[in-house]
Design a protein around this motif. Structure first.
Motif, PDB file in Angstrom:
ATOM      1  N   ILE A 177      -2.217  -8.960  -2.503  1.00 32.58           N
ATOM      2  CA  ILE A 177      -1.506  -8.042  -1.609  1.00 32.58           C
ATOM      3  C   ILE A 177      -1.214  -8.724  -0.279  1.00 32.58           C
ATOM      4  CG2 ILE A 177      -1.753  -5.930  -0.248  1.00 32.58           C
ATOM      5  CD1 ILE A 177      -3.215  -4.697  -2.598  1.00 32.58           C
ATOM      6  N   TYR A 178      -2.205  -9.427   0.254  1.00 25.40           N
ATOM      7  CA  TYR A 178      -1.981 -10.122   1.522  1.00 25.40           C
ATOM      8  C   TYR A 178      -0.954 -11.238   1.354  1.00 25.40           C
ATOM      9  CZ  TYR A 178      -2.761 -12.861   5.720  1.00 25.40           C
ATOM     10  OH  TYR A 178      -2.567 -13.546   6.887  1.00 25.40           O
ATOM     11  N   ILE A 183      -0.104  -7.797   4.374  1.00 25.99           N
ATOM     12  CA  ILE A 183      -0.896  -6.632   4.781  1.00 25.99           C
ATOM     13  C   ILE A 183      -2.373  -6.889   4.524  1.00 25.99           C
ATOM     14  CG2 ILE A 183      -1.346  -4.182   4.382  1.00 25.99           C
ATOM     15  CD1 ILE A 183       1.530  -3.853   3.551  1.00 25.99           C
ATOM     16  N   ASN A 185      -5.230  -4.985   3.734  1.00 27.54           N
ATOM     17  CA  ASN A 185      -5.396  -3.613   3.255  1.00 27.54           C
ATOM     18  C   ASN A 185      -6.848  -3.159   3.416  1.00 27.54           C
ATOM     19  OD1 ASN A 185      -5.059  -1.149   2.051  1.00 27.54           O
ATOM     20  ND2 ASN A 185      -5.009  -1.960  -0.035  1.00 27.54           N
ATOM     21  N   HIS A 188      -8.492  -0.917   0.650  1.00 25.35           N
ATOM     22  CA  HIS A 188      -8.755  -1.438  -0.695  1.00 25.35           C
ATOM     23  C   HIS A 188     -10.142  -1.040  -1.176  1.00 25.35           C
ATOM     24  CE1 HIS A 188      -7.276  -4.041  -3.889  1.00 25.35           C
ATOM     25  NE2 HIS A 188      -8.492  -4.528  -4.012  1.00 25.35           N
ATOM     26  N   GLN A 228       1.728   4.321  -4.008  1.00 22.25           N
ATOM     27  CA  GLN A 228       1.512   3.868  -2.635  1.00 22.25           C
ATOM     28  C   GLN A 228       2.661   2.997  -2.151  1.00 22.25           C
ATOM     29  OE1 GLN A 228      -2.294   2.464  -0.908  1.00 22.25           O
ATOM     30  NE2 GLN A 228      -3.119   2.811  -2.944  1.00 22.25           N
ATOM     31  N   ASP A 229       3.015   1.995  -2.941  1.00 25.83           N
ATOM     32  CA  ASP A 229       4.096   1.099  -2.521  1.00 25.83           C
ATOM     33  C   ASP A 229       5.427   1.828  -2.478  1.00 25.83           C
ATOM     34  OD1 ASP A 229       4.995  -1.710  -1.940  1.00 25.83           O
ATOM     35  OD2 ASP A 229       6.191  -1.314  -3.732  1.00 25.83           O
ATOM     36  N   TRP A 233       4.465   1.891   1.558  1.00 31.13           N
ATOM     37  CA  TRP A 233       4.569   0.510   2.037  1.00 31.13           C
ATOM     38  C   TRP A 233       5.985  -0.029   1.991  1.00 31.13           C
ATOM     39  CZ3 TRP A 233       0.518   0.503   4.586  1.00 31.13           C
ATOM     40  CH2 TRP A 233      -0.677   1.021   4.095  1.00 31.13           C
ATOM     41  N   THR A 250      -3.328   1.195   7.116  1.00 34.08           N
ATOM     42  CA  THR A 250      -4.332   1.088   6.051  1.00 34.08           C
ATOM     43  C   THR A 250      -5.688   1.619   6.513  1.00 34.08           C
ATOM     44  OG1 THR A 250      -5.015  -1.164   6.655  1.00 34.08           O
ATOM     45  CG2 THR A 250      -3.158  -0.940   5.131  1.00 34.08           C
ATOM     46  N   SER A 254      -7.703   4.611   4.759  1.00 32.86           N
ATOM     47  CA  SER A 254      -9.098   4.464   4.362  1.00 32.86           C
ATOM     48  C   SER A 254      -9.931   5.658   4.805  1.00 32.86           C
ATOM     49  CB  SER A 254      -9.664   3.168   4.944  1.00 32.86           C
ATOM     50  OG  SER A 254     -11.060   3.076   4.734  1.00 32.86           O
ATOM     51  N   TRP A 343       0.966  -4.391  -6.250  1.00 32.84           N
ATOM     52  CA  TRP A 343       0.257  -3.189  -5.812  1.00 32.84           C
ATOM     53  C   TRP A 343      -0.322  -2.432  -7.005  1.00 32.84           C
ATOM     54  CZ3 TRP A 343      -1.624  -1.386  -1.431  1.00 32.84           C
ATOM     55  CH2 TRP A 343      -1.150  -1.898  -0.219  1.00 32.84           C
TER      56      TRP A 343
END
Length: 441
Positions: A177-178, A183, A185, A188, A228-229, A233, A250, A254, A343
């Motif tokens: 993801i990064y 991002i 996250n 996560h 989510q994406d 995002w 994020t 969380s 994602w």
């Protein structure tokens, strides 16, 4: 007026004397057979706390007792040596083993009762040391509880490998993801918790078979990553939100997910499988069946992810986007679809890690993922930001470090040593073990 007052004082004195006599006689009554014996396996809930353990090799019929604020209770071991006691009042309970009920050839290493603090909604493990006794009455299997010895070394190494594999299962997705979006996250960890919570809902509450529950959880968590994406995002990326702004989003997600878990499940620890873990002894190493299954599943999935990234066209496109999104787009790769896939797959792997973690720990709560998040970020940073294989090896190093240092240091320090190792390596190699040097300026 004095005579009624005199009789009133006498009455109060008699009542207090009776109460004190009853309280003083309560332990003796328990010893005389008034103890409540339990035969059903304990399941923690909002009103029930559990004491449990395993006396490996002793078989059935060994009597375990627990005395505390809720009363005096007893239980007997099963054929596998497992036992559990349910209490309805929190507090400190003195746990003891009736040495007379141990089979021939076994003896308690320490005959003193063990005091354990019980919390409602959670299971408290009780480790009772049992030694094999030779014919001359000497103990033949004694393992020190602290300090270095080779048996403990191999036991901690196995635990470190187990933790490393479970961390890798979640950290690889975090790294991808990064790499593809930039991002960090911080939600996560909550995806890991989501997998464990869904496991509790499907396998425990609904009674579905465990493997079917795991398959459904992987699909649902993957769908959650897809949504989510799609809903959050991608629209934020199209508005050119900076990495810092996305990171703050994020963090908010969380916190929101943590409160959702508390609202539906509560703050207590819940179990995916209510049965006590079955120990498996391999030489000096003792692991549960669930631990071995979790390690095997993690290896299979991680090998599959490695094959996908190295040998498939979509996998090579994913690596290209992670390396340089702009160049990948110029080469004709559909970056948006690759990010959507990342994602989805990352959320599915995190959910699977959550189920496996819940089975290994024999319970999961609303903050399990949050507690592992720092270790996952440490693994990703140590291996190299944005590199999937770096996250894998970084997770194995962090897992082994966390468990191995527990041989010499108290348990509270083991996470600090893992972070210290990460700092020392980054001082020597700032890009991480598998990262590439970049020109600055």
């Amino acid at each position: 007026m004095r005579r009624p007052l005199r009789w009133l004082l006498i009455g109060v004195f008699l009542v207090l004397a009776t109460a004190l006599s009853a309280a003083a006689a309560q332990p003796a009554a328990a010893d005389e057979g008034d103890r409540t014996m339990q035969s059903e396996a304990c399941v923690p809930s909002a009103t029930v706390g559990c004491l449990s353990g395993t006396l490996a090799g002793t078989g059935a019929g060994v009597v375990i007792t627990a005395d505390g604020p809720g009363g005096a209770f007893g239980s007997t071991t099963t054929d596998e040596g497992r036992w559990s006691i349910a209490v309805e009042e929190p507090g400190d309970y003195a746990v003891n083993v009736d040495a007379d009920t141990l089979p021939d050839g076994f003896a308690l290493r320490n005959a003193e009762p063990q005091t354990r603090s019980v919390t409602l909604g959670a299971t408290t493990a009780v480790l009772i040391a049992i030694d094999s006794v030779s014919e001359d009455g000497q103990a033949t299997a004694e393992t020190p509880s602290s300090g270095f010895n080779w048996d403990r070394f191999w036991q901690q190494a196995a635990s470190g490998l187990r933790l490393g594999l479970l961390l890798a299962l979640a950290a690889v997705g975090l790294s991808l993801i990064y790499g593809t979006t930039g991002i960090s996250n911080f939600a996560h960890g909550e995806l890991v918790t989501l997998g464990g919570m869904l496991g509790y809902a499907f396998a425990n509450l609904l009674g579905l078979p465990l493997w079917l529950s795991i398959a459904i959880i992987v699909v649902l968590c993957g769908a959650f990553g897809y949504v989510q994406d799609l809903a959050i995002w991608r629209p934020l990326r199209l508005r050119n939100f900076r990495a810092t702004q996305l990171m703050i989003v994020t963090i908010g997600m969380s916190l929101a997910l943590q409160y959702v878990y508390q609202f539906f499940i509560g703050a207590s620890t819940v179990r995916i499988v209510t049965a006590n873990p079955v120990p498996v002894v391999i030489g000096p190493v003792t692991l549960t069946q669930h631990s071995l299954v979790a390690m095997a599943v993690s290896v299979v999935v991680l090998v599959g992810v490695g094959f996908f990234l190295q040998r498939t066209r979509v996998g090579r496109a994913t690596r290209a986007v992670s390396d340089n999104p702009s160049l990948a787009a110029a080469s004709g790769i559909r970056v948006a679809q690759v990010i959507r896939l990342v994602w989805t797959a990352s959320a599915a792997m995190a959910g699977l890690a959550g189920v496996m973690l819940g089975l290994v720990l024999n319970g999961i709560n609303w903050m399990t993922g949050m507690q592992l998040l720092l270790l996952m970020f440490s693994a990703v940073t140590l291996g190299g930001l944005g590199t999937a294989f770096g996250a894998l090896f970084g997770a194995l190093i962090i897992g082994m470090t966390v468990e191995m240092t527990n041989i010499w240091l108290p348990g509270d320090f083991k996470y600090a040593t893992a972070l210290l190792l990460m700092i020392l390596i980054l001082l020597v190699r700032p890009q991480g073990l598998f990262g590439r040097k970049e020109r600055v300026g």
